[in-house]
Design an enzyme around this catalytic site. Structure first.
Site, PDB file in Angstrom:
ATOM      1  N   HIS A 187      -2.600   2.329  -5.966  1.00  0.00           N
ATOM      2  CA  HIS A 187      -3.877   1.368  -5.595  1.00  0.00           C
ATOM      3  C   HIS A 187      -3.884   0.354  -6.840  1.00  0.00           C
ATOM      4  CE1 HIS A 187      -6.678  -0.033  -2.764  1.00  0.00           C
ATOM      5  NE2 HIS A 187      -7.552   0.121  -3.647  1.00  0.00           N
ATOM      6  N   TYR A 206      -9.843 -10.609  -6.173  1.00  0.00           N
ATOM      7  CA  TYR A 206      -9.070 -10.593  -7.264  1.00  0.00           C
ATOM      8  C   TYR A 206      -9.066 -11.556  -8.123  1.00  0.00           C
ATOM      9  CZ  TYR A 206      -6.683  -6.735  -4.744  1.00  0.00           C
ATOM     10  OH  TYR A 206      -6.494  -5.562  -3.950  1.00  0.00           O
ATOM     11  N   ARG A 257       0.753  -1.098   0.110  1.00  0.00           N
ATOM     12  CA  ARG A 257       0.059   0.139   0.151  1.00  0.00           C
ATOM     13  C   ARG A 257       0.834   1.321   0.041  1.00  0.00           C
ATOM     14  NH1 ARG A 257      -2.076  -3.599   4.061  1.00  0.00           N
ATOM     15  NH2 ARG A 257      -4.150  -4.252   3.573  1.00  0.00           N
ATOM     16  N   ARG A 280      -0.910  -2.132  -6.664  1.00  0.00           N
ATOM     17  CA  ARG A 280      -1.179  -3.292  -5.941  1.00  0.00           C
ATOM     18  C   ARG A 280      -2.203  -4.099  -6.599  1.00  0.00           C
ATOM     19  NH1 ARG A 280      -1.104  -4.460  -0.196  1.00  0.00           N
ATOM     20  NH2 ARG A 280      -3.407  -4.859   0.718  1.00  0.00           N
ATOM     21  N   LYS A 338      -2.001  -1.961   8.007  1.00  0.00           N
ATOM     22  CA  LYS A 338      -3.215  -1.616   8.744  1.00  0.00           C
ATOM     23  C   LYS A 338      -3.572  -2.074  10.020  1.00  0.00           C
ATOM     24  CE  LYS A 338      -6.234  -0.483   4.670  1.00  0.00           C
ATOM     25  NZ  LYS A 338      -7.675  -0.552   4.198  1.00  0.00           N
ATOM     26  N   HIS A 360      -4.172  -8.693   4.342  1.00  0.00           N
ATOM     27  CA  HIS A 360      -5.666  -8.842   4.251  1.00  0.00           C
ATOM     28  C   HIS A 360      -5.854  -9.698   5.401  1.00  0.00           C
ATOM     29  CE1 HIS A 360      -6.688  -7.879  -0.126  1.00  0.00           C
ATOM     30  NE2 HIS A 360      -6.292  -6.901   0.409  1.00  0.00           N
TER      31      HIS A 360
END
Length: 305
Positions: free
Chosen positions: A246, A281, A155, A249, A179, A272
């Site tokens: 983005h 995806y 990211r 990625r 994150k 994730h």
């Protein structure tokens, strides 16, 4: 007035999520979403919004959502705002400041599924293989940045936060803080290792000397600066197509999933928490999947073959 009750614990809540390790970006987003909610509740007639947290009802929050929807906000944005409101209410309930969470049974607006846009693999290879002016430190830096962005699928916030000692070139991996402050190790491609080896001796450093990617003055590149460098690079050497961090990625995820078919591994590499986030995806290139099926499944072969 509802702000005297419901919003009375706002500062304490923000201090709490800072202590929990939420990023500055996340805290700022929560602040905006909650301040907007307080303003909406303050505009409602007294019979629609109570004076203390216990007086608030499901109707108050659905009315606030309806007003935001009338302003043209899309379902994804409304769902994000509702999530911020819900977390604040849950925090109040946990501390005995509300009897029940009035947002608990509010369903977020339905969101159309959006398939991420991926860049063609051939286009990316051509762009990343362009000659780099070794005498231009910024060009060398940008090349290393873009190789890492696509080669490891980070990211833009993660690239921004990288320090020089997060990179282990001999072992070919990078330590990433994602994150929620979650830590993970991500492999480096051979191209990324080579590009970083070329860049590190030219890297400008400020007083603390920690940041991996720095500007002319030695300070850490901001997320916006990283985005602008990518846009400038694509505009100068590309074919006019829009490119964002983005999309880089997304391209990493889609191309890796096509090659490996291992969605669990891709989930770990992307950082994730939920497999459902990674599963989107799988829709990136249905034609590619269909071709694999035609080639591999025994019942898919034509009779005359």
């Amino acid at each position: 007035m509802v702000l005297d009750g419901f919003a009375a614990y706002f500062d304490a809540y923000l201090e709490n999520i800072v202590r929990e390790g939420k990023s500055e970006h996340t805290v700022a987003a929560y602040r905006r979403d909650l301040e907007e909610l307080f303003a909406l509740l303050a505009q409602m007639p007294s019979e629609d919004a109570g004076g203390v947290p216990q007086d608030l009802s499901r109707r108050d929050f659905t009315a606030a959502l309806r007003r935001l929807s009338q302003r043209g906000l899309d379902g994804r944005t409304l769902a994000r705002k509702l999530s911020a409101w819900r977390q604040y209410c849950a925090w109040l309930v946990k501390r005995g400041l509300m009897r029940a969470d009035p947002t608990a049974d509010i369903k977020p607006p339905k969101q159309p599924e959006r398939v991420p846009k991926a860049l063609p693999q051939e286009w990316l290879n051509r762009m990343l293989d362009l000659p780099v002016d070794g005498g231009d430190p910024l060009a060398v830096r940008d090349h290393a940045l873009f190789e890492l962005m696509y080669g490891s699928g980070l990211r833009v916030s993660e690239i921004h936060g990288l320090n020089a000692d997060d990179v282990y070139l001999d072992e070919a991996w990078v330590h990433v803080t994602g994150k929620g402050r979650k830590q993970r190790q991500v492999p480096l491609t051979g191209k990324s290792v080579e590009a970083l080896k070329n860049y590190l001796p030219l890297r400008q450093t400020a007083s603390d000397g920690k940041a991996l990617f720095t500007g002319r003055n030695g300070t850490r590149l901001s997320q916006r600066q990283i985005q602008k460098r990518l846009e400038s690079w694509a505009a100068q050497y590309g074919d006019g197509r829009h490119v964002s961090p983005h999309m880089m990625r997304h391209s990493y995820a889609g191309h890796l999933l096509q090659a490996s078919r291992d969605i669990r591994a891709v989930q770990e590499l992307l950082g994730h928490s939920s497999l459902s986030t990674t599963q989107i995806y799988t829709k990136l290139d249905f034609d590619h999947i269909a071709r694999l099926y035609d080639e591999a499944h025994p019942r898919a072969k034509r009779q005359d073959e």
